[in-house]
Design a protein around this motif. Structure first.
Motif, PDB file in Angstrom:
ATOM      1  N   LEU A  23       0.588  -1.041  -0.029  1.00 23.95           N
ATOM      2  CA  LEU A  23       0.016   0.051  -0.006  1.00 23.95           C
ATOM      3  C   LEU A  23       0.751   1.336  -0.339  1.00 23.95           C
ATOM      4  O   LEU A  23       2.162   1.644   0.558  1.00 23.95           O
ATOM      5  N   LEU A  24       1.044   1.872  -1.014  1.00 20.56           N
ATOM      6  CA  LEU A  24       1.068   2.588  -0.842  1.00 20.56           C
ATOM      7  C   LEU A  24       1.545   4.041   0.346  1.00 20.56           C
ATOM      8  O   LEU A  24       2.720   4.577   0.397  1.00 20.56           O
ATOM      9  N   GLU A  25       0.347   4.078   0.899  1.00 21.17           N
ATOM     10  CA  GLU A  25       0.285   5.708   2.188  1.00 21.17           C
ATOM     11  C   GLU A  25       1.101   5.145   3.258  1.00 21.17           C
ATOM     12  O   GLU A  25       1.669   5.107   3.775  1.00 21.17           O
ATOM     13  N   ASN A  26       1.244   3.675   2.771  1.00 18.37           N
ATOM     14  CA  ASN A  26       1.987   2.541   4.116  1.00 18.37           C
ATOM     15  C   ASN A  26       3.228   3.189   4.484  1.00 18.37           C
ATOM     16  O   ASN A  26       4.287   3.661   4.794  1.00 18.37           O
ATOM     17  N   ASP A  27       3.905   2.721   2.879  1.00 22.11           N
ATOM     18  CA  ASP A  27       5.196   3.128   2.527  1.00 22.11           C
ATOM     19  C   ASP A  27       5.693   4.005   2.410  1.00 22.11           C
ATOM     20  O   ASP A  27       6.775   4.570   3.311  1.00 22.11           O
ATOM     21  N   LEU A  28       4.864   5.121   2.291  1.00 21.90           N
ATOM     22  CA  LEU A  28       5.799   6.439   1.664  1.00 21.90           C
ATOM     23  C   LEU A  28       5.259   6.795   3.906  1.00 21.90           C
ATOM     24  O   LEU A  28       6.315   8.299   4.293  1.00 21.90           O
ATOM     25  N   ILE A  29       4.780   6.775   4.793  1.00 21.28           N
ATOM     26  CA  ILE A  29       4.702   7.212   6.137  1.00 21.28           C
ATOM     27  C   ILE A  29       5.802   6.242   6.705  1.00 21.28           C
ATOM     28  O   ILE A  29       6.592   7.009   7.643  1.00 21.28           O
ATOM     29  N   LEU A  30       6.230   4.593   6.322  1.00 21.44           N
ATOM     30  CA  LEU A  30       7.035   4.013   7.028  1.00 21.44           C
ATOM     31  C   LEU A  30       8.405   5.009   6.284  1.00 21.44           C
ATOM     32  O   LEU A  30       9.463   5.270   7.182  1.00 21.44           O
ATOM     33  N   ASP A  35      13.751   7.983   6.873  1.00 16.25           N
ATOM     34  CA  ASP A  35      14.257   9.034   6.989  1.00 16.25           C
ATOM     35  C   ASP A  35      14.689   9.678   7.644  1.00 16.25           C
ATOM     36  O   ASP A  35      15.566  10.392   8.163  1.00 16.25           O
ATOM     37  N   ALA A  36      13.377  10.468   8.460  1.00 16.93           N
ATOM     38  CA  ALA A  36      13.852  11.164  10.002  1.00 16.93           C
ATOM     39  C   ALA A  36      14.804  10.774  10.863  1.00 16.93           C
ATOM     40  O   ALA A  36      15.323  11.429  11.271  1.00 16.93           O
ATOM     41  N   SER A  50       9.300  -3.864  13.610  1.00 19.70           N
ATOM     42  CA  SER A  50       9.357  -5.238  13.044  1.00 19.70           C
ATOM     43  C   SER A  50       8.136  -5.626  13.474  1.00 19.70           C
ATOM     44  O   SER A  50       7.721  -6.630  12.198  1.00 19.70           O
ATOM     45  N   ARG A  51       8.007  -5.717  14.821  1.00 24.12           N
ATOM     46  CA  ARG A  51       6.430  -6.605  14.541  1.00 24.12           C
ATOM     47  C   ARG A  51       5.432  -6.094  14.053  1.00 24.12           C
ATOM     48  O   ARG A  51       4.756  -6.710  13.201  1.00 24.12           O
ATOM     49  N   LEU A  52       5.180  -4.402  13.910  1.00 25.50           N
ATOM     50  CA  LEU A  52       4.314  -3.904  12.352  1.00 25.50           C
ATOM     51  C   LEU A  52       5.055  -4.065  11.455  1.00 25.50           C
ATOM     52  O   LEU A  52       3.486  -4.670  10.842  1.00 25.50           O
ATOM     53  N   MET A  53       5.936  -5.168  10.660  1.00 26.65           N
ATOM     54  CA  MET A  53       6.528  -5.264   9.883  1.00 26.65           C
ATOM     55  C   MET A  53       5.666  -6.600   9.488  1.00 26.65           C
ATOM     56  O   MET A  53       5.435  -6.630   8.536  1.00 26.65           O
ATOM     57  N   ASP A  54       5.065  -6.770  11.009  1.00 26.89           N
ATOM     58  CA  ASP A  54       4.386  -8.532  10.485  1.00 26.89           C
ATOM     59  C   ASP A  54       3.222  -8.501  10.331  1.00 26.89           C
ATOM     60  O   ASP A  54       3.072  -9.715  10.264  1.00 26.89           O
ATOM     61  N   ILE A  55       2.139  -7.505  10.321  1.00 27.09           N
ATOM     62  CA  ILE A  55       1.287  -7.518  10.375  1.00 27.09           C
ATOM     63  C   ILE A  55       0.839  -7.045   8.672  1.00 27.09           C
ATOM     64  O   ILE A  55       1.592  -6.549   7.937  1.00 27.09           O
ATOM     65  N   SER A  56      -0.765  -7.428   8.320  1.00 29.63           N
ATOM     66  CA  SER A  56      -0.644  -6.909   6.527  1.00 29.63           C
ATOM     67  C   SER A  56      -0.373  -5.703   6.714  1.00 29.63           C
ATOM     68  O   SER A  56      -0.876  -5.312   7.392  1.00 29.63           O
ATOM     69  N   ASP A  57      -0.731  -4.660   5.415  1.00 27.01           N
ATOM     70  CA  ASP A  57      -0.980  -3.630   5.268  1.00 27.01           C
ATOM     71  C   ASP A  57      -2.386  -3.596   5.509  1.00 27.01           C
ATOM     72  O   ASP A  57      -2.168  -2.321   5.814  1.00 27.01           O
ATOM     73  N   ASN A  58      -3.350  -4.126   5.192  1.00 24.22           N
ATOM     74  CA  ASN A  58      -4.443  -3.573   6.109  1.00 24.22           C
ATOM     75  C   ASN A  58      -4.490  -3.364   6.625  1.00 24.22           C
ATOM     76  O   ASN A  58      -5.191  -2.320   7.570  1.00 24.22           O
ATOM     77  N   GLU A  59      -4.028  -3.813   8.470  1.00 24.94           N
ATOM     78  CA  GLU A  59      -4.146  -4.097   9.517  1.00 24.94           C
ATOM     79  C   GLU A  59      -3.339  -3.198  10.231  1.00 24.94           C
ATOM     80  O   GLU A  59      -3.575  -1.907  11.005  1.00 24.94           O
ATOM     81  N   LEU A  60      -1.632  -2.550   9.352  1.00 24.58           N
ATOM     82  CA  LEU A  60      -1.132  -1.609   9.530  1.00 24.58           C
ATOM     83  C   LEU A  60      -1.817  -0.536   9.682  1.00 24.58           C
ATOM     84  O   LEU A  60      -1.808   0.284  10.370  1.00 24.58           O
ATOM     85  N   MET A  61      -2.151  -0.624   8.136  1.00 30.09           N
ATOM     86  CA  MET A  61      -3.580   0.890   7.656  1.00 30.09           C
ATOM     87  C   MET A  61      -3.836   1.356   8.440  1.00 30.09           C
ATOM     88  O   MET A  61      -4.129   3.038   9.174  1.00 30.09           O
ATOM     89  N   ASP A  62      -4.999   0.497   8.843  1.00 27.27           N
ATOM     90  CA  ASP A  62      -5.436   0.906  10.002  1.00 27.27           C
ATOM     91  C   ASP A  62      -5.270   1.520  11.129  1.00 27.27           C
ATOM     92  O   ASP A  62      -5.692   2.235  12.077  1.00 27.27           O
ATOM     93  N   LEU A  63      -3.612   1.150  11.947  1.00 23.25           N
ATOM     94  CA  LEU A  63      -3.640   1.135  12.920  1.00 23.25           C
ATOM     95  C   LEU A  63      -2.673   2.787  12.726  1.00 23.25           C
ATOM     96  O   LEU A  63      -2.183   3.264  13.150  1.00 23.25           O
ATOM     97  N   LEU A  64      -1.933   2.929  11.293  1.00 21.09           N
ATOM     98  CA  LEU A  64      -1.481   4.332  10.997  1.00 21.09           C
ATOM     99  C   LEU A  64      -2.878   5.485  11.591  1.00 21.09           C
ATOM    100  O   LEU A  64      -2.356   6.490  11.806  1.00 21.09           O
ATOM    101  N   MET A  65      -3.440   5.041  11.368  1.00 22.15           N
ATOM    102  CA  MET A  65      -4.662   5.838  11.133  1.00 22.15           C
ATOM    103  C   MET A  65      -5.933   5.932  11.807  1.00 22.15           C
ATOM    104  O   MET A  65      -6.378   7.000  12.289  1.00 22.15           O
TER     105      MET A  65
END
Length: 89
Positions: A23-30, A35-36, A50-65
């Motif tokens: 998911l591009l949105e996840n990629d951009l946020i991460l 970078d920072a 690393s734990r967050l990278m183990d979950i699906s993109d959709n689950e990660l997006m819901d957490l990030l949002m």
């Protein structure tokens, strides 16, 4: 004091590779976050990342949002702290 992650360029490269998401949105946020902050992440923060990278993109997006909060194996103080930082990135 630098941790294991910071002293090993291979570990740093691996973390950045894992941050590349479908998911591009996840990629951009991460990517923006790494970078920072990549060079100053503690080992605890790297573990949380690393734990967050183990979950699906959709689950990660819901957490990030902020649509969901960490549960089960992600319900850890370091994961919650990192999510707060990621949400501000």
């Amino acid at each position: 004091m630098s941790g294991l992650h910071q002293s090993d360029p291979v570990n740093r490269a691996r973390l950045r590779w894992r941050a590349r998401r479908g998911l591009l949105e996840n990629d951009l946020i991460l990517t923006r976050f790494l970078d920072a902050h990549e060079e100053t992440l503690s080992d605890e923060e790297v573990d949380a990342f690393s734990r967050l990278m183990d979950i699906s993109d959709n689950e990660l997006m819901d957490l990030l949002m902020g649509k969901t909060e960490p549960e089960d194996q992600l319900d850890l103080p370091q994961v919650k702290t990192l999510l707060t930082r990621l949400r501000l990135a």
